[in-house]
Design a protein around this motif. Structure first.
Motif, PDB file in Angstrom:
ATOM      1  N   PRO A  10       2.354   8.879   1.654  1.00  0.00           N
ATOM      2  CA  PRO A  10       2.984   8.239   2.393  1.00  0.00           C
ATOM      3  C   PRO A  10       4.097   7.642   1.704  1.00  0.00           C
ATOM      4  O   PRO A  10       5.338   7.337   2.305  1.00  0.00           O
ATOM      5  CB  PRO A  10       1.969   7.174   2.913  1.00  0.00           C
ATOM      6  CG  PRO A  10       0.512   8.066   2.977  1.00  0.00           C
ATOM      7  CD  PRO A  10       0.662   8.928   1.483  1.00  0.00           C
ATOM      8  N   ARG A  11       3.682   7.071   0.415  1.00  0.00           N
ATOM      9  CA  ARG A  11       4.803   6.241  -0.219  1.00  0.00           C
ATOM     10  C   ARG A  11       6.038   6.980  -0.603  1.00  0.00           C
ATOM     11  O   ARG A  11       6.889   6.637  -0.501  1.00  0.00           O
ATOM     12  CB  ARG A  11       4.307   5.572  -1.368  1.00  0.00           C
ATOM     13  CG  ARG A  11       3.384   4.290  -1.274  1.00  0.00           C
ATOM     14  CD  ARG A  11       3.001   3.708  -2.187  1.00  0.00           C
ATOM     15  NE  ARG A  11       2.658   2.457  -2.183  1.00  0.00           N
ATOM     16  CZ  ARG A  11       2.511   1.283  -3.284  1.00  0.00           C
ATOM     17  NH1 ARG A  11       2.779   1.419  -4.536  1.00  0.00           N
ATOM     18  NH2 ARG A  11       1.993   0.073  -2.646  1.00  0.00           N
ATOM     19  N   GLN A  12       5.647   8.265  -1.148  1.00  0.00           N
ATOM     20  CA  GLN A  12       6.744   9.259  -1.609  1.00  0.00           C
ATOM     21  C   GLN A  12       7.716   9.556  -0.208  1.00  0.00           C
ATOM     22  O   GLN A  12       8.536   9.911  -0.372  1.00  0.00           O
ATOM     23  CB  GLN A  12       6.126  10.403  -2.177  1.00  0.00           C
ATOM     24  CG  GLN A  12       7.108  11.242  -2.985  1.00  0.00           C
ATOM     25  CD  GLN A  12       8.265  10.167  -3.923  1.00  0.00           C
ATOM     26  OE1 GLN A  12       7.653   9.712  -4.731  1.00  0.00           O
ATOM     27  NE2 GLN A  12       9.264  10.402  -3.580  1.00  0.00           N
ATOM     28  N   ALA A  13       6.717   9.857   0.808  1.00  0.00           N
ATOM     29  CA  ALA A  13       7.366  10.292   2.032  1.00  0.00           C
ATOM     30  C   ALA A  13       8.434   9.163   2.486  1.00  0.00           C
ATOM     31  O   ALA A  13       9.565   9.323   2.886  1.00  0.00           O
ATOM     32  CB  ALA A  13       6.458  10.684   3.132  1.00  0.00           C
ATOM     33  N   ALA A  14       8.031   7.822   2.332  1.00  0.00           N
ATOM     34  CA  ALA A  14       8.773   6.784   2.781  1.00  0.00           C
ATOM     35  C   ALA A  14      10.167   6.639   1.974  1.00  0.00           C
ATOM     36  O   ALA A  14      11.048   6.042   2.498  1.00  0.00           O
ATOM     37  CB  ALA A  14       7.757   5.505   3.126  1.00  0.00           C
ATOM     38  N   LEU A  15       9.816   6.764   0.781  1.00  0.00           N
ATOM     39  CA  LEU A  15      10.865   6.414  -0.241  1.00  0.00           C
ATOM     40  C   LEU A  15      11.932   7.584   0.061  1.00  0.00           C
ATOM     41  O   LEU A  15      13.150   7.427  -0.156  1.00  0.00           O
ATOM     42  CB  LEU A  15      10.428   6.519  -1.517  1.00  0.00           C
ATOM     43  CG  LEU A  15       9.439   5.101  -2.233  1.00  0.00           C
ATOM     44  CD1 LEU A  15       8.774   5.418  -3.474  1.00  0.00           C
ATOM     45  CD2 LEU A  15      10.491   4.025  -2.010  1.00  0.00           C
ATOM     46  N   SER A  16      11.290   8.854   0.230  1.00  0.00           N
ATOM     47  CA  SER A  16      12.367   9.818   0.193  1.00  0.00           C
ATOM     48  C   SER A  16      13.392   9.876   1.779  1.00  0.00           C
ATOM     49  O   SER A  16      14.482   9.942   1.804  1.00  0.00           O
ATOM     50  CB  SER A  16      11.540  11.268   0.630  1.00  0.00           C
ATOM     51  OG  SER A  16      11.165  11.706  -0.996  1.00  0.00           O
ATOM     52  N   VAL A 114      -1.053   6.609   8.219  1.00  0.00           N
ATOM     53  CA  VAL A 114      -1.919   6.547   7.072  1.00  0.00           C
ATOM     54  C   VAL A 114      -3.041   6.557   7.170  1.00  0.00           C
ATOM     55  O   VAL A 114      -4.263   7.117   6.670  1.00  0.00           O
ATOM     56  CB  VAL A 114      -1.393   5.012   6.208  1.00  0.00           C
ATOM     57  CG1 VAL A 114      -2.267   4.874   5.291  1.00  0.00           C
ATOM     58  CG2 VAL A 114      -0.017   5.290   5.668  1.00  0.00           C
ATOM     59  N   VAL A 115      -3.595   5.551   8.324  1.00  0.00           N
ATOM     60  CA  VAL A 115      -5.182   5.592   8.664  1.00  0.00           C
ATOM     61  C   VAL A 115      -5.899   6.824   8.998  1.00  0.00           C
ATOM     62  O   VAL A 115      -6.713   7.400   8.682  1.00  0.00           O
ATOM     63  CB  VAL A 115      -5.402   4.461   9.557  1.00  0.00           C
ATOM     64  CG1 VAL A 115      -6.942   4.619   9.847  1.00  0.00           C
ATOM     65  CG2 VAL A 115      -5.048   3.052   9.107  1.00  0.00           C
ATOM     66  N   LEU A 116      -4.964   7.555  10.040  1.00  0.00           N
ATOM     67  CA  LEU A 116      -5.483   8.873  10.553  1.00  0.00           C
ATOM     68  C   LEU A 116      -5.470  10.099   9.326  1.00  0.00           C
ATOM     69  O   LEU A 116      -6.233  10.716   9.469  1.00  0.00           O
ATOM     70  CB  LEU A 116      -4.196   9.342  11.621  1.00  0.00           C
ATOM     71  CG  LEU A 116      -4.292   8.320  12.801  1.00  0.00           C
ATOM     72  CD1 LEU A 116      -3.226   9.102  13.747  1.00  0.00           C
ATOM     73  CD2 LEU A 116      -5.750   8.218  13.454  1.00  0.00           C
ATOM     74  N   GLU A 520      -4.649  -5.257   4.223  1.00  0.00           N
ATOM     75  CA  GLU A 520      -4.786  -4.958   2.882  1.00  0.00           C
ATOM     76  C   GLU A 520      -5.382  -3.409   2.484  1.00  0.00           C
ATOM     77  O   GLU A 520      -4.983  -3.026   1.593  1.00  0.00           O
ATOM     78  CB  GLU A 520      -5.911  -6.137   1.959  1.00  0.00           C
ATOM     79  CG  GLU A 520      -5.938  -5.981   0.688  1.00  0.00           C
ATOM     80  CD  GLU A 520      -6.855  -6.871   0.050  1.00  0.00           C
ATOM     81  OE1 GLU A 520      -7.029  -6.829  -1.223  1.00  0.00           O
ATOM     82  OE2 GLU A 520      -7.427  -7.759   0.805  1.00  0.00           O
ATOM     83  N   LEU A 521      -6.423  -3.185   3.102  1.00  0.00           N
ATOM     84  CA  LEU A 521      -7.061  -1.775   2.774  1.00  0.00           C
ATOM     85  C   LEU A 521      -5.996  -0.737   3.365  1.00  0.00           C
ATOM     86  O   LEU A 521      -5.956   0.240   2.660  1.00  0.00           O
ATOM     87  CB  LEU A 521      -8.274  -1.876   4.016  1.00  0.00           C
ATOM     88  CG  LEU A 521      -9.670  -2.145   3.434  1.00  0.00           C
ATOM     89  CD1 LEU A 521     -10.791  -1.621   4.427  1.00  0.00           C
ATOM     90  CD2 LEU A 521      -9.696  -1.353   2.143  1.00  0.00           C
ATOM     91  N   ILE A 522      -5.367  -0.894   4.450  1.00  0.00           N
ATOM     92  CA  ILE A 522      -4.356   0.099   4.845  1.00  0.00           C
ATOM     93  C   ILE A 522      -3.103   0.364   3.924  1.00  0.00           C
ATOM     94  O   ILE A 522      -2.997   1.424   3.460  1.00  0.00           O
ATOM     95  CB  ILE A 522      -3.733   0.005   6.259  1.00  0.00           C
ATOM     96  CG1 ILE A 522      -4.815  -0.209   7.449  1.00  0.00           C
ATOM     97  CG2 ILE A 522      -2.553   0.803   6.474  1.00  0.00           C
ATOM     98  CD1 ILE A 522      -4.373  -0.831   8.561  1.00  0.00           C
ATOM     99  N   ARG A 523      -2.873  -0.755   3.293  1.00  0.00           N
ATOM    100  CA  ARG A 523      -1.756  -0.787   2.155  1.00  0.00           C
ATOM    101  C   ARG A 523      -2.350   0.140   0.929  1.00  0.00           C
ATOM    102  O   ARG A 523      -1.703   0.883   0.312  1.00  0.00           O
ATOM    103  CB  ARG A 523      -1.410  -1.889   1.820  1.00  0.00           C
ATOM    104  CG  ARG A 523      -0.502  -2.823   2.700  1.00  0.00           C
ATOM    105  CD  ARG A 523       0.068  -4.082   2.308  1.00  0.00           C
ATOM    106  NE  ARG A 523       1.173  -4.484   3.513  1.00  0.00           N
ATOM    107  CZ  ARG A 523       2.332  -4.077   3.450  1.00  0.00           C
ATOM    108  NH1 ARG A 523       2.859  -3.435   2.709  1.00  0.00           N
ATOM    109  NH2 ARG A 523       2.995  -4.695   4.456  1.00  0.00           N
ATOM    110  N   MET A 524      -3.588  -0.076   0.730  1.00  0.00           N
ATOM    111  CA  MET A 524      -4.211   0.501  -0.501  1.00  0.00           C
ATOM    112  C   MET A 524      -4.461   1.976  -0.259  1.00  0.00           C
ATOM    113  O   MET A 524      -4.252   2.844  -0.924  1.00  0.00           O
ATOM    114  CB  MET A 524      -5.449  -0.210  -0.713  1.00  0.00           C
ATOM    115  CG  MET A 524      -5.524  -1.633  -1.512  1.00  0.00           C
ATOM    116  SD  MET A 524      -6.795  -2.086  -2.199  1.00  0.00           S
ATOM    117  CE  MET A 524      -6.822  -1.418  -3.675  1.00  0.00           C
ATOM    118  N   LEU A 525      -4.853   2.341   0.929  1.00  0.00           N
ATOM    119  CA  LEU A 525      -5.035   3.730   1.604  1.00  0.00           C
ATOM    120  C   LEU A 525      -3.662   4.635   1.275  1.00  0.00           C
ATOM    121  O   LEU A 525      -3.392   5.507   0.950  1.00  0.00           O
ATOM    122  CB  LEU A 525      -5.320   3.885   2.968  1.00  0.00           C
ATOM    123  CG  LEU A 525      -6.790   3.263   3.294  1.00  0.00           C
ATOM    124  CD1 LEU A 525      -7.048   3.530   4.814  1.00  0.00           C
ATOM    125  CD2 LEU A 525      -7.703   3.778   2.377  1.00  0.00           C
TER     126      LEU A 525
END
Length: 601
Positions: A10-16, A114-116, A520-525
Motif C-alpha cells: 500500500p505505501r509504495q503504491a501510494a507513493l508511486s 488495506v484492511v481487505l 492505529e492498527l490500520i496504519r500499521m497494516l
C-alpha cells in the motif's frame, strides 16, 4: 485470495501514485503557462513521520524554486491547481503547507483496501520488489575444527532472518555455508588431533601440546574415538623423533591425514545437526577444498597476474597490490604503529614462495565463484565485527579481478554478552568451557533464541538475558507476540461458538472503522509490506521484530478499546476483518523467522 492484493504494498503504491499525480500536475501547469517551461526537477515523495498534516508529503515546490524561478509557495499553488481529478485515486484532498510543502491525504477507500488486503491475502507482506534478482547470503561459516559458539548463535539468527526478509521482498535467495576444510586451520586441527592421539598412548610429557594447537576438550574426545577404532598402529612411526623431526616425518603426516579424514566429516555433520536444531537449513554447503582441487584458486591468481593486479616477487611468491584496490572502499589495509601513526599499507602475499596459496587467495576465488561462475547479482556475507579490516580488501579484490566490488556487501555483527542474574556468563555449567550453541539451546527455547538474537541491528552489541529468554510472560518479547496471535484465535473461536463467523471480505465495510485504536492498527497494516522492503534494503531484519512487537501492542490496545462481541453486526464484521489482518501479519512474521505460531497459550 483476491489476485488484486497479490504483492500489494500500500505505501509504495501510494507513493508511486502521488509522484505520478504531481508530475502530471506540474507538466499541466507548465503547458497552461502557470509555470515556465522547464525540465522537471528531482523531488521527494515520502510518508512523513507525523501524518497529522498529511499522509504523503512532497518537496516538489521547494526543489523547483531554481527551476521555475518562483517562490516555493507560488509553485505549490500552481501545481495543486492543475492536479487531475482525484476521484478514483487513493487520495481525497491535497493541501499546501508552510513554505510550500505539498501534502496529500488518503481517501477512506485507501484504508479500506488495506484492511481487505490484509484479511484476504494469507501472504500479505510479500512483494515483488526484488524482481527475482539472485542474492547469495553466506552466514555462520564456522570453522569445522570445533563447536559453534555464542557469536554463531547470533550470526545464525541474523543471517537466516535476513535471507527470509529478502525472500519476502521478492529476491531469489540462496542460503550458503562456506566450509573452511583447507588451509592452515586444517593443518593445525590435524596436528592437535595427532598429538592428543600420541598422548593417549605415550603420555603428555612425551608429546606436550604446543600453545598454537587447539586446546579444547573436543579434540581429546575425537582423538580417543579414533584410537578406539584404529588402535595404536600410528604410534610406532612417530616414536623416538625429536619435535621438529616428528612434525616433518611421513608417519606424523599419515597420522594427521587419517585423523582429519575421520574427525572433519564428524565435525561437519555436527555443524549441520546443530544448525538444523536451530531451524537453519542451507541451500548450499560449499567446501573450500573444492576450489583448490578444481584449480579455481590458481585460475584466479593467474587472472590477477594477467590484469596486473599481482606480480611475482624475487623469492617466487605472488604479491597482490592490495592497497591500490582497497583504497576506494576505505583504509582498512593501513595499520596503526606503536606511536599511533598510520603505517603505509603493504602488498599482500597471495601465493607463498613454496607455492602454497594463502587463505586470502582462496577467499578471492570463492567470491569470484559466487559472482562470476554462479552469477549471483549480489553476495552478502555476515561476518563478526573483528573482520572489519577484511571488507575493503575483499571488495577491492573483486574490482581487481574484473568484477564490481559493490556487488559484494558485508554485514558486520557485534559481539554477544550472555547475562544471567545481571551478571556475565562465560562458562558452560556442564563442561566448564566456553558456552556453545548446543549449550544455549539446552537452556533456552529455540523460539526465544531466534527472536531475541534478531531484536537488534547487526551493528549493536547484545546483552542476551537468559532470565528473560526463558520467561513465559509479556516480559519475553516473543511470548508477547505469540500471545497476541493466540488471543485473536481465541476471539474467533469464542465468536464462532456463539454463532458469529467472519463472512469474508466481500461483506466488510471498512468505513465503519473510525475509532483511534482502529486507525492505529490500520496504519500499521498498511506499513507492513514496506517494512519488509526496508528490512531487505538495509539488511536489517531486526526492524521486523520491532514492528511486530508494536503491532501486538496496538492490537492489545484495540481489543481493550473496541468491543467485538455484541457489537453492531456490520461493525463486528469490520472489526473481525481487522483482527484477521493482524493475525495474518503476526503469523507471517513468525513463520518467516521459523518461530512457532500458537493458536492457544
Amino acid at each position: 485470495m483476491n489476485e488484486l492484493f497479490e504483492n500489494y504494498n500500500p505505501r509504495q503504491a501510494a507513493l508511486s501514485e502521488a509522484r505520478a499525480l504531481l508530475t502530471q500536475a506540474a507538466q499541466a501547469a507548465m503547458e497552461a503557462g502557470a509555470l515556465p517551461a522547464a525540465e522537471l526537477p528531482a523531488f521527494i515523495v515520502e510518508i512523513p513521520a507525523d501524518t497529522k498534516n498529511g499522509d504523503v508529503a512532497s518537496n516538489l515546490a521547494m526543489a523547483g524554486a531554481r527551476t521555475w524561478h518562483k517562490a516555493p509557495k507560488m509553485i505549490a499553488e500552481a501545481i495543486t491547481a492543475h492536479l487531475p481529478d482525484l476521484s478514483g485515486s487513493c487520495f481525497e484532498k491535497v493541501e499546501v503547507a508552510g513554505p510550500g510543502f505539498i501534502n496529500l491525504f488518503f481517501a477512506p477507500s485507501f484504508w479500506g483496501k488495506v484492511v481487505l488486503a490484509a484479511c484476504s491475502n494469507p501472504h500479505y507482506g510479500r512483494t515483488n520488489y526484488g524482481q527475482g534478482k539472485k542474492y547469495n547470503v553466506e552466514f555462520v561459516s564456522a570453522n569445522p575444527t570445533g563447536p559453534m559458539h555464542m557469536g554463531n548463535a547470533r550470526g545464525g539468527a541474523l543471517g537466516d532472518c535476513l535471507a527470509a526478509v529478502l525472500d519476502w521482498a521478492g529476491y531469489d535467495v540462496t542460503r550458503e555455508f562456506y566450509i573452511n576444510d583447507a588451509g592452515n586451520q586444517i593443518q593445525k586441527f590435524g596436528k592437535s588431533l595427532a598429538i592428543r592421539y600420541l598422548q593417549h598412548y605415550c603420555g603428555e610429557e612425551a608429546y606436550p601440546l604446543p600453545k598454537e594447537c587447539y586446546q579444547g576438550g573436543d579434540i581429546k574426545v575425537l582423538a580417543l574415538e579414533f584410537a578406539d577404532k584404529k588402535g595404536d598402529r600410528y604410534v610406532a612411526p612417530c616414536q623416538g623423533l625429536a619435535e621438529d623431526a616428528l612434525y616433518e616425518s611421513e608417519g606424523f603426516a599419515a597420522l594427521k591425514d587419517a585423523l582429519v579424514g575421520y574427525a572433519l566429516p564428524k565435525n561437519i555433520a555436527a555443524l549441520k545437526r546443530d544448525l538444523g536444531k536451530y531451524r537453519i537449513e542451507y541451500d548450499v554447503w560449499f567446501p573450500e577444498s573444492t576450489l583448490h582441487e578444481s584449480g579455481a584458486v590458481q585460475q584466479v591468481v593467474d587472472l590477477l597476474l594477467e590484469k596486473g593486479a599481482c606480480y611475482k616477487a624475487e623469492d617466487g611468491a605472488v604479491m597482490y597490490r592490495s592497497a591500490q584496490y582497497a583504497e576506494k572502499y576505505g583504509t582498512a589495509n593501513k595499520k596503526k604503529t606503536d606511536d599511533g601513526s598510520e603505517e603505509q599499507a603493504k602488498d599482500e602475499v597471495l601465493v607463498r614462495a613454496n607455492g602454497i596459496p594463502t587463505y586470502f587467495a582462496a577467499d578471492i576465488a570463492y567470491h569470484y565463484n559466487k559472482l562470476a561462475t554462479r552469477g549471483f547479482d549480489k553476495a552478502i556475507d555476515v561476518w563478526g565485527a573483528d573482520h572489519h579490516g577484511h571488507v575493503a580488501r575483499m571488495k577491492g579484490a573483486m574490482d581487481a579481478i574484473g568484477l564490481d566490488g559493490s556487488r559484494l556487501d558485508v554485514v558486520l555483527m557485534q559481539m554477544v554478552n550472555l547475562m544471567q542474574d545481571g551478571q556475565p556468563v562465560r562458562m558452560s555449567k556442564r563442561t566448564g568451557n566456553a558456552i556453545t550453541l548446543t549449550d544455549l539451546l539446552e537452556e533456552v527455547p529455540i523460539d526465544s533464541a531466534r527472536f531475541l538474537f534478531n531484536m537488534h541491528d547487526a551493528g549493536s552489541g547484545i546483552d542476551f538475558d537468559l532470565d528473560q529468554a526463558v520467561k513465559t510472560d509479556n516480559d519475553n518479547p516473543v511470548y508477547y507476540v505469540q500471545y497476541a496471535h493466540a488471543r485473536i484465535c481465541s476471539i474467533l473461536k469464542k465468536l464462532e461458538s456463539d454463532g458469529v463467523v467472519f463472512g469474508g471480505e466481500e461483506g466488510v465495510n471498512p468505513a465503519l472503522l473510525t475509532e483511534p485504536a482502529e486507525d492505529e492498527l490500520i496504519r500499521m497494516l498498511a506499513a507492513f509490506p514496506q517494512e519488509i522492503v526496508m528490512a531487505a534494503e538495509k539488511y536489517d531484519p531486526s526492524r521486523i521484530n520491532r514492528f511486530v512487537i508494536d503491532l501486538a501492542g496496538a492490537f492489545h490496545h484495540f481489543y481493550g478499546s473496541c468491543r467485538i462481541q455484541g457489537a453492531d453486526p456490520a461493525v463486528q464484521q469490520a472489526r473481525l476483518a481487522l483482527c484477521i489482518g493482524v493475525k495474518n501479519i503476526i503469523h507471517n512474521v513468525l513463520t518467516m523467522f521459523k518461530i512457532n505460531v500458537p493458536e492457544k497459550m
